[in-house]
Design an enzyme around this catalytic site. Structure first.
Site: not given
Length: 886
Positions: A536, A540-541, A544, A654
């Site tokens: 979904i 960059g991490f 999901v 952020d």
């Protein structure tokens, strides 16, 4: 002789309620009208005060007494002294500083963090038209004809003020403590004959008519007690004085029953005079030893003038915070103890001992001897001790709860002796000694033999294992558990999480976080996501995925990829932050997984995704204007909670649309706390490596300035402008030469005074504000379906958030209040926004960009390596670097 002034009828309302409703001042004066809400968070800059009386003498506030953050009350305060003279919801405090008190046509109500009503005024026959705070300190609900539907003067708590009456049968109840306003153990009761102080509901320890300050004028039935500028009075129904305690003239008096049981009467020159009370204040009872717990339970109080000296009687030598404790071998009996396997006995306190309650209580028995008194106490389950007066042959029982005793050896109480009931063993000491000797004779040889066997066996086993232990010693020294204890302060938890993880090479499987969200195994994660079938989102991490827990609730599983040192730090920071805080506008962490190098976070599922999707993407439903306003308010509340609702302020670092999540029902939640930083109460700011996302970074990131919560305010201001405009503030396709990619869809609709070439919307918004052209700034896709005043408000709030100097930006609590219209709207400062012109010119061409670079460096004398490009960001940092290890 002075008489209390009668309460005058309310003056007619002279202000139009409609005008008052539109007033968005930080603190209202005298009146507020329905559809008004106040919370401590919304009025944090005024310490919860939202309403003042016309003279300013009294204030209505969402009050957190003693500076604590766990209990909030709707209260009336005496403004100059800060004294709380009334509290509405004593038994049901609000535990969340963001939860509101609401005024509606039905009355006033208090809600908890989940929106559940925990306190409210009773139902009324007529609708409420206004809440009024009078100069007398009376908080009243009025109907449309100015009639009083409800008033605080009819419901006193622990205080009375001048012109307020306490009727016979009424009472004041002390607070539990300075920080907990629930009803305590002391009360001031007005009876038909007197005004008395009692402890634990029935034990009387002071009478107004017996005090040296009072004069009894005549016999009669007391109708009420009142205090005014001349003194304290007990009055009959026809206002004639029965008992009076006259005092020097004063403009205002406050009678307050303290948490220690003392009745304090403070006098002020006028209602709105300085916080220092006048001389001549009264404290009753005046002698310390007259208080029930003047020296704690079982303490011995020796009078020393108006002061007192506390000691412990010989049978109870151990002193502690609550009083004195028995010596070893003695146990006090609990209230209601009636027999059992153990017998009772009595410890003598000696002679010359009195009890605080004896002065006003009749004896339980008269004309008897000491043995009869002891038998009476032994037959009474609630009797914890007794006092015998040999001079009058009278017996007094101490029942239910023991308090202080009074040393009267220096006075006329030498004939009084005290005894305390204790629990004792039924066996004699000689029997016990004989049994102990027999037991020792049997067990001692057995114990010695067993110890010898254990020692020899241990020596043999240790010899065999010595070599094995040496061989695996180094490995064992590296293996350790990383225990991360959940603490109330997320900042402390994060510090422990990150520090322990940094010291750990790869022993992540042993991470234990007691009390934090559920730790799932990787197999469980695979099962809930159906082997990561439904993706979904991504960043960059990592990615999901949508998942489902066994209970049927949907979750979003964030799979952290490419985990390095920074990734580990962000992972643990996110657990520490989200796992320790709960707020309606902060995403909830349901659990996490850490196995080997796997890092996964399990969040509640927000079915509409992040804000950037409906806001920036042409496909899909358009966000209507009301939705945008609600999103702005919800996100502001969430950030305000991070900044002010936790023991340590949390700086998100952020703030951007991608980190604001939406769900059906208007849910708005802040997410992604991997870059969060913490400020302790002692810190005003901190220095850290640059973090965040290009386009939302505050100027202080570029100037080696300490980072504060106002750094988030800047990022939120950028988000506000994007909500207004419906597109990114800056083009993602600006070349180094300043030209714009012709394929960019993020250009400014409407252009600017720069000939339509300016693609930097904050500058367009500034120029629109200066020209008063707010409607032109709204998303053209809405086709005019906006509220002009709300567009102006959002633009002004956003520009205030973008002030270059962090100290001139409003706090997030103020931002939330301004967006809601409950706080005065700030005016952007042109001189604090000049840097936006420099940033904006970076989109016009190289020559102007060079001018901007020189201006940005200017007096800051920063090195060439930190010179900014035309977009205002360091040229040597990529977008991913600015965003951190995502």
């Amino acid at each position: 002789m002075g008489r209390p002034s009668p309460i005058r009828p309310h003056l007619l309302l002279v202000l139009l309620l409609g005008v008052l409703r539109s007033d968005a001042g930080t603190v209202r004066t005298e009146l507020v009208t329905p559809d008004f809400a106040a919370s401590y968070l919304l009025f944090i800059d005024t310490l919860g005060v939202f309403l003042r009386s016309s003279s300013g003498a009294f204030e209505a506030a969402v009050h957190g007494p003693a500076g604590q953050q766990d209990r909030y009350y709707l209260a009336v305060l005496h403004a100059p002294s800060g004294t709380c003279v009334w509290a509405a919801n004593r038994a049901a405090p609000i535990t969340d500083r963001a939860a509101p008190f609401r005024l509606s046509s039905a009355g006033v109500s208090a809600e908890d963090a989940n929106g559940t009503v925990v306190w409210s005024t009773p139902p009324f026959a007529s609708p409420v038209a206004a809440l009024r705070l009078a100069d007398s300190g009376n908080l009243a609900l009025l109907d449309g004809q100015n009639g009083t539907l409800w008033q605080s003067f009819d419901r006193p708590t622990d205080s009375l003020v001048s012109s307020q009456r306490l009727p016979a049968g009424g009472f004041l109840a002390s607070a539990v403590s300075a920080s907990d306003l629930a009803e305590g153990d002391y009360s001031l009761n007005v009876t038909a004959a007197d005004a008395v102080l009692t402890w634990m509901g029935s034990s009387l320890y002071w009478r107004l008519s017996n005090d040296a300050i009072s004069i009894k004028d005549r016999e009669g039935t007391v109708a009420y007690m009142a205090v005014n500028g001349t003194g304290l009075y007990l009055l009959a129904a026809d206002d004639t004085v029965i008992v009076q305690a006259t005092m020097p003239p004063a403009g205002l008096r406050i009678v307050q029953l303290g948490v220690d049981g003392k009745l304090q009467i403070s006098s002020f020159a006028s209602a709105n005079s300085s916080s220092s009370p006048m001389d001549g204040g009264i404290v009753a009872p005046s002698r310390g030893c007259a208080l029930p717990l003047s020296c704690g339970a079982l303490g011995l109080c020796t009078p020393d003038g108006n002061a007192s000296i506390c000691t412990c009687p010989p049978p109870f030598p151990t002193a502690h915070d609550d009083g004195c404790a028995p010596s070893v071998g003695s146990t006090l009996l609990p209230d209601g103890y009636c027999g059992g396997r153990s017998a009772t006995s009595y410890l003598s306190l000696g002679s010359g001992i009195a009890y605080y309650a004896n002065k006003f209580s009749p004896p339980a028995m008269a004309g008897s001897n000491a043995s009869s008194c002891q038998a009476l106490c032994s037959s009474n389950c609630s009797c914890l001790g007794y006092l015998y007066d040999s001079s009058s042959l009278s017996c007094y029982l101490a029942q239910h709860q023991l308090a202080s005793f009074i040393n009267t050896n220096a006075s006329n109480g030498a004939g009084m002796s005290g005894y305390i009931k204790v629990q004792s063993s039924p066996r004699s000491s000689s029997d016990s000694s004989s049994s102990n000797k027999t037991l020792i004779a049997i067990l001692l040889p057995t114990i010695i033999a067993f110890l010898l066997v254990v020692v020899v066996g241990a020596f043999v086993i240790a010899s065999r294992r010595r070599k094995d232990e040496q061989r695996v010693g180094r490995r064992a020294s590296r293996s350790r558990d990383v225990q991360l204890r959940r603490q109330r302060s997320p900042g402390s938890a994060s510090a422990h999480l990150v520090r322990d993880l940094d010291n750990d090479d790869d022993g992540d499987d042993d991470i234990v976080i007691p009390g934090l969200p559920t730790r799932f195994t990787h197999d469980e994660i695979e099962a809930m996501t159906n082997s990561y079938r439904t993706k979904i989102g991504a960043g960059g991490f990592g990615a999901v995925y949508k998942g489902e827990l066994p209970d049927g609730s949907l979750v979003a599983v964030k799979k952290i990829e490419g985990v390095g040192t920074q990734g580990k730090r962000e992972f643990m920071t996110e657990i520490a932050v989200i796992g320790n805080i709960h707020h309606v506008n902060l995403v909830r962490l349901r659990g996490f997984c850490t196995e080997g190098h796997r890092r996964l976070l399990v969040y509640e599922y927000m079915n509409r995704g992040s804000l950037d999707r409906p806001l920036f993407r042409p496909a899909g439903p358009l966000l209507e204007w009301k939705e945008r306003v609600d999103i702005a308010i919800g996100a502001a509340r969430g950030l305000a909670y991070l900044h002010f609702g936790c023991n340590q302020r949390i700086i998100h670092c952020d703030v951007k649309p991608e980190n604001i999540l939406l769900a059906d029902g208007g849910q708005v939640k802040i997410a992604d706390f991997g870059l969060a930083k913490f400020l302790t109460p002692e810190q005003s700011g901190l220095f850290t490596t640059m973090r965040g996302t290009r386009g939302y970074l505050a100027p202080e990131w570029l100037t080696n300035t300490a980072i504060t919560d106002r750094t988030d305010v800047y990022g939120f201001g950028m988000v506000l402008l994007e909500l207004v405009h419906g597109r990114k503030n800056r083009s993602e396709h600006v070349s180094d030469g300043g030209g714009e990619d012709s394929n960019s869809s993020n250009g400014t609709a409407g252009g600017s005074s720069r000939g339509g070439r300016n693609d930097y919307f904050p500058l367009v918004a500034l120029e629109g504000h200066e020209g008063g052209r707010y409607a032109e700034l709204a998303d053209p896709r809405l086709e005019g379906r906006v509220v002009g005043k709300e567009v102006e408000r959002m633009v002004k709030v956003a520009l205030c958030c973008l002030h270059e100097d962090p100290h001139t930006r409003p706090s997030m609590a103020v931002v939330a209040g301004m967006l809601e219209g409950t706080m005065e709207l700030g005016e952007p400062r042109a001189q604090a926004l000049g840097f936006l012109r420099l940033y904006g010119r970076g989109f016009a061409g190289p020559s102007e960009g060079n001018v901007m670079k020189q201006a940005m460096v200017g007096d800051r004398t920063r090195s060439e390596t930190t010179m900014t490009t035309m977009s205002g960001w360091p040229s040597y940092m990529s977008s991913s670097q600015l965003s951190g290890a995502r």
